[in-house]
Write a protein that holds these residues in place. Structure first.
Motif, PDB file in Angstrom:
ATOM      1  N   LEU A 283       0.824  -1.202   0.000  1.00 44.24           N
ATOM      2  CA  LEU A 283       0.000   0.000   0.000  1.00 44.24           C
ATOM      3  C   LEU A 283       0.863   1.259   0.000  1.00 44.24           C
ATOM      4  CD1 LEU A 283      -2.768   1.369   0.153  1.00 44.24           C
ATOM      5  CD2 LEU A 283      -2.661   1.143   2.648  1.00 44.24           C
ATOM      6  N   ALA A 284       1.928   1.262   0.823  1.00 39.53           N
ATOM      7  CA  ALA A 284       2.785   2.446   0.926  1.00 39.53           C
ATOM      8  C   ALA A 284       3.576   2.692  -0.345  1.00 39.53           C
ATOM      9  CB  ALA A 284       3.726   2.304   2.116  1.00 39.53           C
ATOM     10  N   ASP A 285       3.992   1.623  -1.008  1.00 38.16           N
ATOM     11  CA  ASP A 285       4.823   1.736  -2.209  1.00 38.16           C
ATOM     12  C   ASP A 285       4.180   2.621  -3.290  1.00 38.16           C
ATOM     13  OD1 ASP A 285       6.216   1.355  -4.589  1.00 38.16           O
ATOM     14  OD2 ASP A 285       6.639  -0.733  -4.210  1.00 38.16           O
ATOM     15  N   PRO A 286       2.975   2.285  -3.785  1.00 38.71           N
ATOM     16  CA  PRO A 286       2.402   3.127  -4.842  1.00 38.71           C
ATOM     17  C   PRO A 286       1.983   4.500  -4.363  1.00 38.71           C
ATOM     18  CG  PRO A 286       0.820   1.465  -4.155  1.00 38.71           C
ATOM     19  CD  PRO A 286       2.120   1.116  -3.489  1.00 38.71           C
ATOM     20  N   ILE A 287       1.557   4.606  -3.096  1.00 38.01           N
ATOM     21  CA  ILE A 287       1.156   5.911  -2.578  1.00 38.01           C
ATOM     22  C   ILE A 287       2.330   6.877  -2.609  1.00 38.01           C
ATOM     23  CG2 ILE A 287       0.492   7.143  -0.477  1.00 38.01           C
ATOM     24  CD1 ILE A 287      -1.332   4.827   0.185  1.00 38.01           C
ATOM     25  N   VAL A 288       3.501   6.393  -2.174  1.00 35.85           N
ATOM     26  CA  VAL A 288       4.686   7.247  -2.173  1.00 35.85           C
ATOM     27  C   VAL A 288       5.139   7.552  -3.597  1.00 35.85           C
ATOM     28  CG1 VAL A 288       7.137   7.331  -1.567  1.00 35.85           C
ATOM     29  CG2 VAL A 288       5.461   6.508   0.084  1.00 35.85           C
ATOM     30  N   ALA A 289       5.171   6.519  -4.454  1.00 42.47           N
ATOM     31  CA  ALA A 289       5.616   6.721  -5.833  1.00 42.47           C
ATOM     32  C   ALA A 289       4.742   7.741  -6.548  1.00 42.47           C
ATOM     33  CB  ALA A 289       5.599   5.387  -6.584  1.00 42.47           C
ATOM     34  N   ILE A 290       3.437   7.577  -6.415  1.00 42.11           N
ATOM     35  CA  ILE A 290       2.507   8.489  -7.092  1.00 42.11           C
ATOM     36  C   ILE A 290       2.453   9.829  -6.371  1.00 42.11           C
ATOM     37  CG2 ILE A 290       0.084   8.825  -7.722  1.00 42.11           C
ATOM     38  CD1 ILE A 290      -0.010   5.706  -8.022  1.00 42.11           C
ATOM     39  N   GLY A 291       2.577   9.797  -5.029  1.00 41.93           N
ATOM     40  CA  GLY A 291       2.580  11.053  -4.273  1.00 41.93           C
ATOM     41  C   GLY A 291       3.760  11.935  -4.644  1.00 41.93           C
ATOM     42  N   ILE A 292       4.926  11.323  -4.848  1.00 39.32           N
ATOM     43  CA  ILE A 292       6.097  12.092  -5.282  1.00 39.32           C
ATOM     44  C   ILE A 292       5.824  12.728  -6.639  1.00 39.32           C
ATOM     45  CG2 ILE A 292       8.478  11.873  -6.105  1.00 39.32           C
ATOM     46  CD1 ILE A 292       8.951   9.826  -3.909  1.00 39.32           C
TER      47      ILE A 292
END
Length: 284
Positions: A219-228
């Motif tokens: 869950l954290a992986d795509p949120i951070v990638a897309i959030g960046i």
């Protein structure tokens, strides 16, 4: 699949030595002599290498939903290890996580276009990642049980999300023949952050079940990638209000599944006649 199986092996090795405790540097060095932990780490390394390699040929919107299947693999493998049958609640929680993460990633990544990263932007990204790691590390250090597990697992996901962005940027610069856009500094930063991610993930394994660790990571992986991409690269400017709301719903669905997963585990362990690792996870 490799990440899921590797997480299970690592979790078993870490829990045998550091059940519910913070993993010290000395304990981490001891794990280097544990065959099961080494096999688990090898599986995770190979799985991560395949994931990052795939990002060189396809966008996050295609690759990340496939990675969500690792949660299913880990959940089923954990149930078999603990000799319990997954309850309906477990399957519903798992479905919520898979659908939530897959939907969020597909919606967000389809509305984002990766661009070049300037030196100033690279510094901003590094500051965002560093701040997130500090906050999650603090929460994990002072927290206990599942709070500690989720905080440290999310910290590992932060690093992998950052690395996913960097790998994709590097692949695009080579594909388009623009060596000037190659994110050398960011790539070095991503490589240096890997040991931090490994340490965070071992802390998560010491405090929670492997399927919960993998779920929080995923869950954290795509949120951070897309959030960046949204914050640092300005990719969110083209996202419609409806798409943003849909992303929010998918995120909440996945978060709800992660919150409910340990509760369904408690019910499963209560129904089991023999004591299992699942009961230990619930008590923590």
């Amino acid at each position: 699949m490799l990440n899921g199986v590797g997480a299970l092996w690592q979790n078993t090795a870490v829990r045998d030595k550091q059940n519910g405790k913070l993993v010290s540097i000395g304990s981490l060095l001891d794990l280097l002599r544990n065959r099961r932990w080494l096999l688990g780490q090898l599986a995770v390394v190979i799985g991560s290498a395949l994931h990052f390699g795939a990002l060189a040929f396809a966008p996050v919107t295609v690759i990340q939903p496939i990675g969500v299947l690792g949660i299913a693999v880990t959940t089923i493998a954990t149930a078999r290890r603990d000799r319990v049958n997954p309850t309906i609640g477990t399957w519903l929680s798992l479905a919520a996580i898979v659908l939530g993460v897959g939907g969020f990633t597909s919606l967000a990544a389809s509305n984002a276009q990766v661009t070049r990263v300037s030196d100033e932007t690279a510094v901003l990204i590094a500051m965002i990642v560093g701040l997130l790691l500090m906050v999650l590390g603090l929460v994990g250090s002072i927290g206990h049980g599942l709070v500690r597990c989720l905080a440290f697992a999310a910290g590992g996901g932060v690093v992998f999300g950052f690395a996913s962005v960097v790998i994709r940027l590097a692949a695009l610069s080579l594909e388009h023949g623009n060596p000037a856009d190659f994110p050398t500094g960011s790539l070095i930063g991503a490589v240096l952050s890997i040991p931090v991610a490994v340490w965070f993930i071992q802390q998560a394994h010491a405090s929670g079940p492997p399927d919960l660790v993998v779920a929080a990571l995923t869950l954290a992986d795509p949120i951070v990638a897309i959030g960046i991409g949204y914050v640092a690269l300005g990719e969110g400017a083209t996202t419609s209000t409806i798409a943003t709301l849909a992303e929010g719903v998918c995120f909440l669905l996945a978060a709800l599944g992660i919150v409910m997963l340990p509760k369904t585990r408690r019910k499963s362990s209560d129904k089991s006649a023999a004591p299992s690792h699942a009961a230990q996870y619930s008590e923590n």
